[in-house]
Design an enzyme around this catalytic site. Structure first.
Site, PDB file in Angstrom:
ATOM      1  N   GLU A 116       0.826  -1.220   0.000  1.00 20.07           N
ATOM      2  CA  GLU A 116       0.000   0.000   0.000  1.00 20.07           C
ATOM      3  C   GLU A 116       0.854   1.262   0.000  1.00 20.07           C
ATOM      4  OE1 GLU A 116      -2.981  -0.378  -0.676  1.00 20.07           O
ATOM      5  OE2 GLU A 116      -3.718  -2.259   0.215  1.00 20.07           O
ATOM      6  N   HIS A 140      -2.718   1.815   8.466  1.00 17.09           N
ATOM      7  CA  HIS A 140      -3.788   1.013   7.867  1.00 17.09           C
ATOM      8  C   HIS A 140      -3.962  -0.260   8.674  1.00 17.09           C
ATOM      9  CE1 HIS A 140      -6.193  -1.287   5.099  1.00 17.09           C
ATOM     10  NE2 HIS A 140      -5.215  -2.124   4.801  1.00 17.09           N
ATOM     11  N   HIS A 142      -6.875  -3.705   9.707  1.00 22.85           N
ATOM     12  CA  HIS A 142      -8.076  -4.478   9.370  1.00 22.85           C
ATOM     13  C   HIS A 142      -8.951  -4.582  10.625  1.00 22.85           C
ATOM     14  CE1 HIS A 142      -5.879  -6.584   5.766  1.00 22.85           C
ATOM     15  NE2 HIS A 142      -5.983  -5.276   5.631  1.00 22.85           N
TER      16      HIS A 142
HETATM   17  O1  2HA Z   1      -4.194  -3.792   2.123  1.00 22.39           O
HETATM   18  O2  2HA Z   1      -3.374  -4.882   4.380  1.00 22.39           O
HETATM   19  O3  2HA Z   1      -0.587  -5.668   3.802  1.00 22.39           O
HETATM   20  C1  2HA Z   1      -3.182  -4.716   2.057  1.00 22.39           C
HETATM   21  C2  2HA Z   1      -2.824  -5.235   3.358  1.00 22.39           C
HETATM   22  C3  2HA Z   1      -1.752  -6.221   3.401  1.00 22.39           C
HETATM   23 ZN    ZN Z   2      -5.313  -4.085   4.051  1.00 22.10          ZN
END
Ligand code: 2HA
Ligand code: ZN
Length: 277
Positions: A116, A140, A142
């Site tokens: 990214e 970033h 998840h």
């Molecule tokens: O968006 O989160 O690194 C890609 C990821 C993996």
């Molecule tokens: Zn990701």
């Protein structure tokens, strides 16, 4: 003294581990980048090896020309950063056009910066300009509950901002400009980077539908704290929606206006719409 004793390197590693402990970084999920201050570049220069080859970023960030970044590596696991930072992260330098990077430290066993990187650098460029050079961290993750909400709420900035604000009184104070949302897109490329950095002109938080979140901040504490606050609010919303589709009571638009006055924040009126519920 090793490079691991340098304050920003230490803060970067700690933040990766904090994110792992929150459960936001399954496998190689998520990525982190930090824009070094000039004096920090001086502090770590003696640890740099012979520069690697110049490689294309995949987009153009002229306002970041000549800047240095610490970033996580592509395919690397956040849970391993604390065990072997020199294998899982790197420090890179950008060229004078802001189109290429080269590795100066880290990724000891090969590899490249996060997939990214275009999103991180385009966000850094927008935020450097918008924040008068104060924002330095792009993160970033998840985040489980925010991702869950992107399946049931309309993918509109106004809806996400208002629903997240309502779930905890601190929220409008922590992210008064609100949150932006992008619909599902292919990750890793320039298109999603353009869409995200466009939202970062207005917000410090961008949600990627069915994927995760990007946040921006001045330092590791503020940026991690922002991710944590938004995700916790999303968790409360998931719990609330799981118990009942309707709230019996909530924080009202007038409550938000009163809060804004006492806490000295500006809350855009477009988030304080009447819901008809
Ligand atoms: O968006 O989160 O690194 C890609 C990821 C993996
Ligand atoms: Zn990701």
């Amino acid at each position: 003294m090793t490079i691991l004793d340098v304050e920003f390197v230490n803060g970067f590693i700690r933040m990766c581990n904090d994110g792992w402990l929150q459960g936001w970084h399954e496998r190689n999920g998520g990525n982190l980048s930090y824009r070094l201050k000039p004096e920090e570049v001086e502090n770590v220069k003696s640890f740099f090896h012979e520069p690697g080859e110049w490689k294309a970023i995949g987009t153009s960030v002229p306002a970041l020309s000549g800047e240095y970044f610490m970033v996580t590596g592509s395919g690397k696991y956040f849970r391993n950063v604390i065990l072997d930072p020199e294998d899982t992260t790197c420090i890179i330098e950008l060229d004078e056009q802001g189109e290429n990077y080269r590795i100066l430290w880290g990724l000891r066993n090969g590899g490249r910066p996060t997939s990214e990187l275009p999103s991180h650098l385009m966000n850094h460029e927008v935020k450097k300009l918008a924040s008068n050079d104060t924002h330095r961290v792009i993160y970033h993750a998840h985040t489980t509950n925010v991702i869950a909400l992107t399946f049931v709420l309309p993918l509109q900035d106004e809806v996400f901002t208002r629903e997240l604000w309502e779930m905890a009184t601190e929220c409008p104070v922590v992210f008064p400009s609100g949150v932006g949302v992008v619909g599902w897109m292919v990750p890793g490329g320039r298109d999603i980077a353009v869409a995200t950095s466009d939202l970062m002109k207005k917000y410090d938080v961008a949600i990627w539908a069915h994927h995760g979140m990007f946040v921006s901040g001045e330092n590791f504490d503020l940026t991690f704290g922002l991710m944590h606050t938004v995700e916790k609010s999303a968790e409360i919303l998931v719990k609330t929606l799981s118990m009942s589709p309707n709230k019996l009571q909530t924080i009202t638009p007038q409550n938000f206006r009163d809060l804004a006055k006492d806490f000295n924040v500006t809350l855009p009126e477009r988030f304080l719409y009447e819901k008809g519920e």
